[in-house]
Design a protein around this motif. Structure first.
Motif, PDB file in Angstrom:
ATOM      1  N   ARG A 113       0.708  -1.456  -0.001  1.00  0.00           N
ATOM      2  CA  ARG A 113       0.039   0.291  -0.215  1.00  0.00           C
ATOM      3  C   ARG A 113       0.694   1.478  -0.016  1.00  0.00           C
ATOM      4  O   ARG A 113       1.560   1.104   1.003  1.00  0.00           O
ATOM      5  N   GLN A 114       0.326   2.168  -1.083  1.00  0.00           N
ATOM      6  CA  GLN A 114       1.643   3.091  -0.833  1.00  0.00           C
ATOM      7  C   GLN A 114       0.829   4.183  -0.015  1.00  0.00           C
ATOM      8  O   GLN A 114      -0.706   4.263   0.434  1.00  0.00           O
ATOM      9  N   ARG A 115       2.053   5.081   0.543  1.00  0.00           N
ATOM     10  CA  ARG A 115       2.088   6.189   1.360  1.00  0.00           C
ATOM     11  C   ARG A 115       0.870   7.608   0.974  1.00  0.00           C
ATOM     12  O   ARG A 115       1.076   7.410   0.069  1.00  0.00           O
ATOM     13  N   SER A 116      -0.310   8.267   1.338  1.00  0.00           N
ATOM     14  CA  SER A 116      -0.855   9.575   0.881  1.00  0.00           C
ATOM     15  C   SER A 116      -1.382  10.171   1.654  1.00  0.00           C
ATOM     16  O   SER A 116      -1.591   9.398   2.891  1.00  0.00           O
ATOM     17  N   LEU A 117      -1.008  11.814   1.199  1.00  0.00           N
ATOM     18  CA  LEU A 117      -1.975  12.065   2.291  1.00  0.00           C
ATOM     19  C   LEU A 117      -3.499  12.061   2.271  1.00  0.00           C
ATOM     20  O   LEU A 117      -3.542  12.000   3.889  1.00  0.00           O
ATOM     21  N   ALA A 118      -4.403  11.579   1.848  1.00  0.00           N
ATOM     22  CA  ALA A 118      -6.048  11.593   1.898  1.00  0.00           C
ATOM     23  C   ALA A 118      -5.758  10.471   2.520  1.00  0.00           C
ATOM     24  O   ALA A 118      -6.146  10.215   3.809  1.00  0.00           O
ATOM     25  N   ASN A 119      -4.648   9.183   2.746  1.00  0.00           N
ATOM     26  CA  ASN A 119      -5.104   8.438   4.632  1.00  0.00           C
ATOM     27  C   ASN A 119      -4.915   8.694   6.235  1.00  0.00           C
ATOM     28  O   ASN A 119      -5.292   8.175   6.266  1.00  0.00           O
ATOM     29  N   TYR A 120      -3.663   9.844   5.155  1.00  0.00           N
ATOM     30  CA  TYR A 120      -3.252  10.181   6.946  1.00  0.00           C
ATOM     31  C   TYR A 120      -4.470  11.087   6.904  1.00  0.00           C
ATOM     32  O   TYR A 120      -5.383  10.712   8.561  1.00  0.00           O
ATOM     33  N   LEU A 121      -5.053  12.005   6.132  1.00  0.00           N
ATOM     34  CA  LEU A 121      -7.040  12.782   6.756  1.00  0.00           C
ATOM     35  C   LEU A 121      -7.800  11.685   6.903  1.00  0.00           C
ATOM     36  O   LEU A 121      -8.466  12.143   8.261  1.00  0.00           O
ATOM     37  N   ASP A 122      -7.704  10.571   6.294  1.00  0.00           N
ATOM     38  CA  ASP A 122      -9.232   9.611   6.553  1.00  0.00           C
ATOM     39  C   ASP A 122      -8.573   8.922   7.663  1.00  0.00           C
ATOM     40  O   ASP A 122     -10.234   8.843   8.609  1.00  0.00           O
ATOM     41  N   ARG A 123      -7.525   8.125   8.100  1.00  0.00           N
ATOM     42  CA  ARG A 123      -7.423   8.242   9.021  1.00  0.00           C
ATOM     43  C   ARG A 123      -7.843   8.582  10.025  1.00  0.00           C
ATOM     44  O   ARG A 123      -8.084   8.174  12.045  1.00  0.00           O
ATOM     45  N   TYR A 124      -6.663  10.232  10.616  1.00  0.00           N
ATOM     46  CA  TYR A 124      -5.864  10.996  11.558  1.00  0.00           C
ATOM     47  C   TYR A 124      -7.481  11.216  11.583  1.00  0.00           C
ATOM     48  O   TYR A 124      -7.743  11.599  13.532  1.00  0.00           O
ATOM     49  N   LEU A 125      -8.128  12.161  10.832  1.00  0.00           N
ATOM     50  CA  LEU A 125      -9.640  13.113  11.414  1.00  0.00           C
ATOM     51  C   LEU A 125     -10.587  12.223  11.462  1.00  0.00           C
ATOM     52  O   LEU A 125     -11.464  12.581  11.612  1.00  0.00           O
ATOM     53  N   SER A 126     -10.615  10.917  11.380  1.00  0.00           N
ATOM     54  CA  SER A 126     -12.043   9.942  11.701  1.00  0.00           C
ATOM     55  C   SER A 126     -12.572  10.142  13.005  1.00  0.00           C
ATOM     56  O   SER A 126     -12.306  10.343  14.056  1.00  0.00           O
TER      57      SER A 126
END
Length: 132
Positions: free
Chosen positions: A18-31
């Motif tokens: 799985r590739q890192r992405s800012l969208a992944n950070y935002l999805d998970r961190y701000l859930s």
């Protein structure tokens, strides 16, 4: 902070193919799930103010956790961006993530709708900053 360091990589969605992405950070961190389960959240959020009252060793651990999260965010930003700009943007993203989550958690018991509403606009602004 040591126990929370592994959460940083997971927040980016990094791992087996799985590739890192800012969208992944935002999805998970701000859930909302992470907001409502403080045991699974980022230790930077829950300890920010208290860390300042502690000694240098605790402050160093906090600084290391911040640096790790910032490095993870930097890895998601376009490589053609100048290094100093990438570092500044990554620091801004981390500060906004930690602040938004802290504010949302602080309001959740008193006004859940407003607490929920804090997270989405922050995500939108961060995506816009990273896209420029």
């Amino acid at each position: 902070f040591e126990a929370g360091h592994g959460r940083v990589a997971r927040a980016a969605g990094a791992g087996a193919g799985r590739q890192r992405s800012l969208a992944n950070y935002l999805d998970r961190y701000l859930s909302l799930r992470v907001r409502d389960d403080m045991a699974k959240g980022c230790p930077l959020v829950s300890t920010a103010c208290e860390t300042a009252r502690q000694g240098e060793a605790v402050s160093r651990s906090y600084a290391d956790a911040f640096a790790e999260l910032r490095a993870g965010v930097m890895a998601t930003l376009p490589e053609e961006t100048a290094p100093a700009e990438r570092a500044a943007l990554a620091s801004t993203v981390v500060a906004a993530l930690v602040g938004a989550m802290a504010i949302s958690r602080g309001m959740a018991k008193a006004d859940r709708a407003e607490a929920d509403a804090v997270l989405a606009p922050v995500r939108g602004v961060l995506e816009g900053l990273a896209a420029r």
